[in-house]
Write a protein that holds these residues in place. Structure first.
Motif, PDB file in Angstrom:
ATOM      1  N   ARG A   1      46.877  48.261  32.006  1.00 27.29           N
ATOM      2  CA  ARG A   1      45.598  47.984  32.660  1.00 27.29           C
ATOM      3  C   ARG A   1      45.014  49.230  33.319  1.00 27.29           C
ATOM      4  NH1 ARG A   1      45.163  44.339  29.149  1.00 27.29           N
ATOM      5  NH2 ARG A   1      45.709  42.194  29.709  1.00 27.29           N
TER       6      ARG A   1
ATOM      7  N   GLY B   1      43.129  51.148  30.904  1.00 29.11           N
ATOM      8  CA  GLY B   1      41.933  50.488  30.396  1.00 29.11           C
ATOM      9  C   GLY B   1      42.142  49.691  29.135  1.00 29.11           C
TER      10      GLY B   1
ATOM     11  N   ARG C   1      42.524  46.593  26.955  1.00 28.81           N
ATOM     12  CA  ARG C   1      42.025  45.241  27.206  1.00 28.81           C
ATOM     13  C   ARG C   1      42.707  44.187  26.343  1.00 28.81           C
ATOM     14  NH1 ARG C   1      35.788  45.199  26.554  1.00 28.81           N
ATOM     15  NH2 ARG C   1      36.136  43.090  27.341  1.00 28.81           N
TER      16      ARG C   1
ATOM     17  N   GLN D   1      39.412  36.724  23.489  1.00 32.30           N
ATOM     18  CA  GLN D   1      39.119  38.154  23.575  1.00 32.30           C
ATOM     19  C   GLN D   1      37.973  38.532  22.640  1.00 32.30           C
ATOM     20  OE1 GLN D   1      40.281  40.421  25.508  1.00 32.30           O
ATOM     21  NE2 GLN D   1      39.892  42.383  24.539  1.00 32.30           N
TER      22      GLN D   1
ATOM     23  N   ASP E   1      47.379  37.839  30.931  1.00 36.23           N
ATOM     24  CA  ASP E   1      46.428  36.792  30.539  1.00 36.23           C
ATOM     25  C   ASP E   1      47.070  35.411  30.455  1.00 36.23           C
ATOM     26  OD1 ASP E   1      43.864  38.387  29.663  1.00 36.23           O
ATOM     27  OD2 ASP E   1      45.585  39.486  28.877  1.00 36.23           O
TER      28      ASP E   1
END
Length: 225
Positions: free
Chosen positions: A67, A70, A72, A119, A96
């Motif tokens: 994280r 960055g 995702r 996503q 998640d």
């Protein structure tokens, strides 16, 4: 769907990798946190399954590292720790979803598909373009309500295209979606699968060649979406 599995237990890791491969995923399996961080630096994955109790780095450190960089991609925590404080902490760290051991492989597969759909901006398992439909869970493809029998790689190719119809997908992007990470890819392999898919769709206009770049999916008779 390319998945990174981070699990140090050899028996469990092998069982999960084989089970998910049988369910239509392409799984890369590593057994340490350092190997996971390295794999994420060199390859693109659509989701990661992350064990917390790794021999070198805590899984939570791998999660935080992702994280902070960055990344995702959806991350599902797989853990034997079932106390609510631990679960809340990992969700706050950027996970998640989570699944506690022991678990059912069908549930794990369903959770991964749901995370990947979310996503990519899809909430339904059915992807559609005109009268063409593809179900990511049942792996059924229909055109004008008639089933089309596709090979595994033809299915993955169509899925990559239909997720973003009208968008031009490069050769590298499509090859990453269609072929396993360690597969030796022949120079014309993608073209062969595109040609076979066009024949099965019955109209070569479904898949447009963008010379020197790649391919895009569009309804026959219509321009780019």
């Amino acid at each position: 769907m390319h998945i990174l599995l981070v699990e140090d237990d050899a028996m469990l890791g092998q069982a999960v990798a084989l089970g998910l491969n049988d369910r239509g995923f392409n799984v890369a399996w590593v057994q340490t946190g350092a190997a996971a961080i390295s794999a994420l630096q060199h390859h693109a994955y659509q989701a990661m399954i992350l064990d917390l109790g790794l021999p070198d780095l805590e899984g939570s450190r791998v999660l935080i590292n992702c994280r902070k960089r960055g990344l995702r991609l959806p991350i599902l925590i797989l853990t034997a720790r079932d106390n609510s404080h631990e679960i809340v902490q990992q969700l706050d760290n950027g996970a998640d979803d989570y699944l506690t051991k022991p678990f059912d492989l069908n549930e794990l597969g369903a959770r991964l598909r749901a995370l990947i759909r979310r996503q990519q901006g899809h909430t339904s398992a059915t992807l559609s373009l005109g009268e063409l439909q593809l179900n990511t869970e049942t792996r059924v493809v229909q055109l004008q309500q008639q089933p089309i029998n596709l090979s595994r790689r033809e299915f993955e190719l169509l899925k990559a295209l239909i997720l973003q119809p009208g968008r031009v997908h490069s050769r590298d992007q499509l090859e990453a979606s269609v072929f396993d990470q360690d597969t030796d890819i022949e120079s014309n392999a993608l073209e062969v699968h595109v040609s076979n898919l066009r024949k099965k769709l019955g109209n070569k206009e479904w898949i447009e060649t963008i010379r020197g770049i790649g391919y895009r999916l569009k309804q026959p008779g219509q321009g780019a979406q």
